[in-house]
Design an enzyme around this catalytic site. Structure first.
Site, PDB file in Angstrom:
ATOM      1  N   ARG A 197       0.840  -1.211   0.000  1.00  0.00           N
ATOM      2  CA  ARG A 197       0.000   0.000   0.000  1.00  0.00           C
ATOM      3  C   ARG A 197       0.867   1.252   0.000  1.00  0.00           C
ATOM      4  NH1 ARG A 197      -4.662   0.119   4.385  1.00  0.00           N
ATOM      5  NH2 ARG A 197      -2.912   0.642   5.749  1.00  0.00           N
ATOM      6  N   LYS A 241      -2.800   6.157   1.309  1.00  0.00           N
ATOM      7  CA  LYS A 241      -2.662   6.624   2.692  1.00  0.00           C
ATOM      8  C   LYS A 241      -1.782   7.872   2.754  1.00  0.00           C
ATOM      9  CE  LYS A 241      -2.634   4.381   7.217  1.00  0.00           C
ATOM     10  NZ  LYS A 241      -3.861   4.998   7.697  1.00  0.00           N
ATOM     11  N   GLU A 294     -16.570   5.713   4.381  1.00  0.00           N
ATOM     12  CA  GLU A 294     -15.871   5.135   5.523  1.00  0.00           C
ATOM     13  C   GLU A 294     -15.855   6.126   6.668  1.00  0.00           C
ATOM     14  OE1 GLU A 294     -11.629   4.497   5.170  1.00  0.00           O
ATOM     15  OE2 GLU A 294     -11.514   5.854   3.472  1.00  0.00           O
TER      16      GLU A 294
HETATM   17  N1  PLP Z   1      -9.584   4.014   6.546  1.00  0.00           N
HETATM   18  C1  PLP Z   1      -8.795   5.009   6.962  1.00  0.00           C
HETATM   19  C2  PLP Z   1      -9.126   6.389   6.553  1.00  0.00           C
HETATM   20  C3  PLP Z   1      -7.675   4.723   7.754  1.00  0.00           C
HETATM   21  O1  PLP Z   1      -6.870   5.708   8.168  1.00  0.00           O
HETATM   22  C4  PLP Z   1      -7.407   3.400   8.128  1.00  0.00           C
HETATM   23  C5  PLP Z   1      -6.247   3.075   8.936  1.00  0.00           C
HETATM   24  O2  PLP Z   1      -5.242   2.664   8.481  1.00  0.00           O
HETATM   25  C6  PLP Z   1      -8.273   2.398   7.678  1.00  0.00           C
HETATM   26  C7  PLP Z   1      -9.347   2.736   6.891  1.00  0.00           C
HETATM   27  C8  PLP Z   1      -8.032   0.961   8.015  1.00  0.00           C
HETATM   28  O3  PLP Z   1      -6.984   0.421   7.260  1.00  0.00           O
HETATM   29  P1  PLP Z   1      -6.123  -0.774   7.837  1.00  0.00           P
HETATM   30  O4  PLP Z   1      -7.073  -1.843   8.182  1.00  0.00           O
HETATM   31  O5  PLP Z   1      -5.236  -1.164   6.714  1.00  0.00           O
HETATM   32  O6  PLP Z   1      -5.409  -0.262   9.019  1.00  0.00           O
HETATM   33  C1  COI Z   2      -4.454   2.913  11.519  1.00  0.00           C
HETATM   34  O1  COI Z   2      -5.482   2.338  11.880  1.00  0.00           O
HETATM   35  O2  COI Z   2      -3.362   2.332  11.466  1.00  0.00           O
HETATM   36  C2  COI Z   2      -4.455   4.315  11.119  1.00  0.00           C
HETATM   37  O3  COI Z   2      -3.561   4.717  10.467  1.00  0.00           O
HETATM   38  C3  COI Z   2      -5.538   5.208  11.557  1.00  0.00           C
HETATM   39  C4  COI Z   2      -4.976   6.466  12.147  1.00  0.00           C
HETATM   40  C5  COI Z   2      -5.864   7.617  11.861  1.00  0.00           C
HETATM   41  C6  COI Z   2      -4.740   6.293  13.606  1.00  0.00           C
END
Ligand code: PLP
Ligand code: COI
Length: 344
Positions: A82, A185, A221
């Site tokens: 990612r 991200k 989301e």
């Molecule tokens: N959506 C957003 C905006 C996020 O910042 C995060 C955190 O990383 C997620 C979703 C969840 O992604 P992940 O499950 O890869 O941590």
């Molecule tokens: C995560 O869940 O790892 C994130 O990056 C979310 C963050 C806004 C704390």
């Protein structure tokens, strides 16, 4: 391994200075080998594109201690992938997967005393960061970059703690546009959400829930997590949108729901107002959020309640949470091959 003298059960999702961070630098088209540093400070040129034009991105993953003492990373190769995609979108040099994974392993290994022990309920949050640095003024990509991996022991992300029910409020603001950067991200996706979160919290919710920017109709989301919803017919639905972050936790939950719980999965646009009455259980999911059941959502001037009048954790989210956490802590056979032990 002697652990730090910390009350692990009191940890929230806060910064704690740990002993080491990994840092690698890019210049003239090349990454150096990287090294472990002791200082938590970075000295940046005042012209750094990360500071002016947000040429910056980050990742988030966790390490957990298994009962036998192994330190397990959860699907770190997907974070590497990612960050690769984010870097291309932001015109930053790609951090080779080998360097990304080595940085993560080295930072965790060097801070092993900070990895919360098995059974503590806490975990080590790993935050890889890629920033454009060096002298610059015009809007153009940086000529130098730093890739850094910092780690902090953390507890629950939401103040409710553990597996307890949270609430969301639909935001009047947009998080990301259809062809923008919502699916990567980029740090720049987040500061606009601080005000939206404040507004949501004024309504008594934990976080903002965003709808699609074009029509304000479909669920996108939450501010820091994706959304999954169970329906009455053993179905789990989750939004399909090009503007949401492809959550690694959501991807894992979908696999668990399909292969462990035998659920039918639908990734599709979800029209909030048309479909809300069919929602049985709702949850926010992400690395920090893990799986947080959502008891109620505020929109159109009222609360809409889900399982148990919005106060109880439902059986589907409880099972998904349990299975996910058991895999992450090495308590359950990892049939998907998701966990990777850090060599100590
Ligand atoms: N959506 C957003 C905006 C996020 O910042 C995060 C955190 O990383 C997620 C979703 C969840 O992604 P992940 O499950 O890869 O941590
Ligand atoms: C995560 O869940 O790892 C994130 O990056 C979310 C963050 C806004 C704390």
């Amino acid at each position: 391994m002697t652990k730090q003298p910390i009350d692990w059960s009191k940890l929230g999702f806060e910064y704690t200075k740990t002993d080491y961070r990994f840092s690698a630098k890019w210049e003239d088209g090349q990454w150096n080998d990287g090294e472990l540093l002791t200082s938590e400070y970075m000295t940046l040129h005042e012209g750094s594109p990360a500071l002016h034009y947000a040429q910056q991105c980050f990742e988030g993953l966790k390490a957990q201690t298994a009962e036998d003492g192994r330190i397990l990373l959860f699907r770190p190769e997907l974070n590497a992938e990612r960050m690769h995609n984010t870097s291309l979108r932001l015109s930053m040099p790609v951090v080779p997967h080998e360097l990304f994974l080595r940085g993560v392993h080295e930072a965790v290994r060097a801070n092993a005393s900070w990895v919360p022990p098995y059974g503590s309920g806490a975990s080590l949050y790993i935050r890889p960061l890629l920033i454009g640095v060096g002298s610059n003024m015009g809007l153009r990509p940086a000529k130098q970059y730093e890739f850094r991996v910092m780690v902090c022991p953390v507890g629950p992300y939401y103040k409710s703690g553990g597996l307890s029910v949270i609430s969301l409020a639909v935001s009047d603001f947009d998080r990301a546009s259809p062809h923008g950067t919502g699916d990567v991200k980029a740090g720049a996706n987040y500061p606009g959400g601080l005000y939206a979160t404040k507004k949501a919290q004024e309504l008594g919710a934990y976080e903002a829930l965003y709808l699609d920017a074009a029509e304000h109709r479909y669920i996108e989301e939450a501010g820091s997590a994706n959304v999954v919803i169970s329906l009455a017919n053993n179905t789990l639905i989750t939004p399909k949108s090009a503007a949401i972050l492809p959550s690694i936790t959501r991807r894992s939950i979908i696999d668990i729901a399909r292969h462990e719980l035998g659920m039918h999965i639908e990734e599709r646009p979800i029209d909030l107002r048309k479909e809300v009455d069919s929602f049985v259980e709702v949850a926010a999911c992400g690395t920090a959020a893990v799986l947080s059941p959502v008891g109620k959502i505020w929109f159109d001037n009222k609360w809409h309640y889900f399982y148990g009048n919005g106060e109880k954790v439902g059986p589907v989210m409880q099972s998904l949470y349990d299975i996910l956490c058991q895999i992450q802590k090495g308590e359950r056979l990892d049939r998907f091959g998701w966990t990777h032990a850090v060599k100590l």
